[in-house]
Design an enzyme around this catalytic site. Structure first.
Site, PDB file in Angstrom:
ATOM      1  N   HIS A 156       0.850  -1.205   0.000  1.00 25.09           N
ATOM      2  CA  HIS A 156       0.000   0.000   0.000  1.00 25.09           C
ATOM      3  C   HIS A 156       0.884   1.254   0.000  1.00 25.09           C
ATOM      4  CE1 HIS A 156      -3.747   2.265   1.422  1.00 25.09           C
ATOM      5  NE2 HIS A 156      -2.780   3.120   1.713  1.00 25.09           N
ATOM      6  N   GLU A 157       1.948   1.240   0.819  1.00 30.32           N
ATOM      7  CA  GLU A 157       2.817   2.430   0.920  1.00 30.32           C
ATOM      8  C   GLU A 157       3.656   2.617  -0.346  1.00 30.32           C
ATOM      9  OE1 GLU A 157       1.777   4.225   3.131  1.00 30.32           O
ATOM     10  OE2 GLU A 157       0.755   2.611   4.205  1.00 30.32           O
TER      11      GLU A 157
HETATM   12  C1  NB4 Z   1      -2.566   2.043   5.385  1.00 26.84           C
HETATM   13  C2  NB4 Z   1      -3.086   0.603   5.457  1.00 26.84           C
HETATM   14  C3  NB4 Z   1      -4.381   0.354   4.720  1.00 26.84           C
HETATM   15  C4  NB4 Z   1      -4.363  -1.105   4.342  1.00 26.84           C
HETATM   16  C5  NB4 Z   1      -5.037  -2.379   8.048  1.00 26.84           C
HETATM   17  C6  NB4 Z   1      -5.208  -1.229   8.998  1.00 26.84           C
HETATM   18  C7  NB4 Z   1      -5.493   1.048   9.345  1.00 26.84           C
HETATM   19  C8  NB4 Z   1      -3.919   2.751   7.371  1.00 26.84           C
HETATM   20  C9  NB4 Z   1      -3.499   3.095   5.958  1.00 26.84           C
HETATM   21  C10 NB4 Z   1      -2.944  -1.555   4.366  1.00 26.84           C
HETATM   22  C11 NB4 Z   1      -2.140  -0.387   4.832  1.00 26.84           C
HETATM   23  C12 NB4 Z   1      -2.813   4.448   6.058  1.00 26.84           C
HETATM   24  C13 NB4 Z   1      -1.052   4.929   4.441  1.00 26.84           C
HETATM   25  C14 NB4 Z   1      -5.497   0.830  10.719  1.00 26.84           C
HETATM   26  C15 NB4 Z   1      -5.338  -0.478  11.180  1.00 26.84           C
HETATM   27  C16 NB4 Z   1      -4.814  -2.071  12.977  1.00 26.84           C
HETATM   28  C17 NB4 Z   1      -3.783  -1.844  14.051  1.00 26.84           C
HETATM   29  C18 NB4 Z   1      -3.280  -0.766  16.115  1.00 26.84           C
HETATM   30  C19 NB4 Z   1      -3.778   0.109  17.197  1.00 26.84           C
HETATM   31  C20 NB4 Z   1      -5.257   1.137  15.708  1.00 26.84           C
HETATM   32  C21 NB4 Z   1      -4.779   0.281  14.576  1.00 26.84           C
HETATM   33  C22 NB4 Z   1      -5.831   0.041  13.572  1.00 26.84           C
HETATM   34  F1  NB4 Z   1      -5.605   1.845  11.529  1.00 26.84           F
HETATM   35  N1  NB4 Z   1      -5.349   0.008   8.509  1.00 26.84           N
HETATM   36  N2  NB4 Z   1      -5.656   2.334   8.856  1.00 26.84           N
HETATM   37  N3  NB4 Z   1      -5.247   2.647   7.619  1.00 26.84           N
HETATM   38  N4  NB4 Z   1      -2.397   4.962   4.800  1.00 26.84           N
HETATM   39  N5  NB4 Z   1      -5.192  -1.483  10.305  1.00 26.84           N
HETATM   40  N6  NB4 Z   1      -5.300  -0.797  12.518  1.00 26.84           N
HETATM   41  N7  NB4 Z   1      -4.310  -1.006  15.122  1.00 26.84           N
HETATM   42  O1  NB4 Z   1      -3.081   2.579   8.217  1.00 26.84           O
HETATM   43  O2  NB4 Z   1      -3.268   5.627   4.035  1.00 26.84           O
HETATM   44  O3  NB4 Z   1      -0.823   5.140   3.106  1.00 26.84           O
HETATM   45  O4  NB4 Z   1      -4.209   1.358  16.637  1.00 26.84           O
HETATM   46 NI    NI Z   2      -2.764   5.221   2.019  1.00 24.90          NI
END
Ligand code: NB4
Ligand code: NI
Length: 187
Positions: A156-157
């Site tokens: 994704h990144e």
């Molecule tokens: C990047 C991800 C989207 C799919 C899967 C997931 C969350 C993102 C985007 C693959 C990469 C950001 C960067 C989450 C999340 C699980 C772990 C730990 C404790 C809450 C957190 C929630 F927030 N995606 N959001 N999206 N992006 N899992 N989690 N948890 O991170 O746009 O390009 O805190």
């Molecule tokens: Ni993103």
């Protein structure tokens, strides 16, 4: 520290550009960029601080998402309750996927993106396993294998660094159709 107001949104041309390679040694601006992107992820993953600063939680953040068209992204894949050490924590610079599995994989819940305000449903079909070459903030080159969840996050990144957004990969006709029956669905 970055806040939601600093995150570029879909429609901003920077999200569709191919980012520039980063030179070493890192400039002070690039060092701060690396630090501040990882700081966003850390703060966003603690419910109390996420609420305090109004952050959407994230496991990755790419430089174009803070308006910088450079090949740099922060990744923070948390561990589990009984294994709290992060599964993968790194600022990846000039990353390239040098090889990947034939086997596809997708997050069963689909994906979201900090730059896309409304989550679009559907499987985002990616590679289940990848080998990534990248440099760390010290300029040291790494070549690592990732699988499943950390591999999906890195893809994704790296997509952001090449001007791609997750919904580009969703089947428009049928968002939950899996063409390949061997697709690994990751919780
Ligand atoms: C990047 C991800 C989207 C799919 C899967 C997931 C969350 C993102 C985007 C693959 C990469 C950001 C960067 C989450 C999340 C699980 C772990 C730990 C404790 C809450 C957190 C929630 F927030 N995606 N959001 N999206 N992006 N899992 N989690 N948890 O991170 O746009 O390009 O805190
Ligand atoms: Ni993103």
């Amino acid at each position: 520290m970055y806040l939601m107001k600093d995150i570029t949104r879909d429609g901003d041309p920077v999200l569709r550009q191919v980012a520039a390679k980063v030179a070493f040694p890192l400039s002070e601006a690039d060092q701060k960029l690396a630090h501040d992107m990882m700081e966003y992820l850390e703060v966003s993953q603690v419910p109390e601080t996420a609420e305090k600063y109004g952050l959407r939680p994230g496991v990755g953040l790419a430089a174009p998402q803070v308006g910088v068209s450079e090949m740099m992204a922060a990744v923070l894949v948390p561990g589990t309750e009984d294994h709290p050490k992060p599964l993968f924590k790194e600022v990846i610079i000039n990353p390239v996927i040098v090889s990947h599995s034939v086997q596809p994989a997708a997050l069963s819940e689909g994906e979201g993106c900090l730059s896309v305000d409304h989550d679009l449903p559907g499987y985002v079909v990616r590679h289940d396993r990848i080998t990534v070459r990248y440099q760390d903030i010290d300029g040291k080159t790494h070549k690592i294998r990732l699988r499943d969840y950390p591999a999906i996050v890195c893809q994704h990144e790296i997509d952001h660094l090449n001007g791609h957004l997750y919904y580009d990969l969703i089947n428009q006709k049928d968002p939950y159709q899996l063409t390949d029956q061997n697709t690994v669905l990751i919780d």
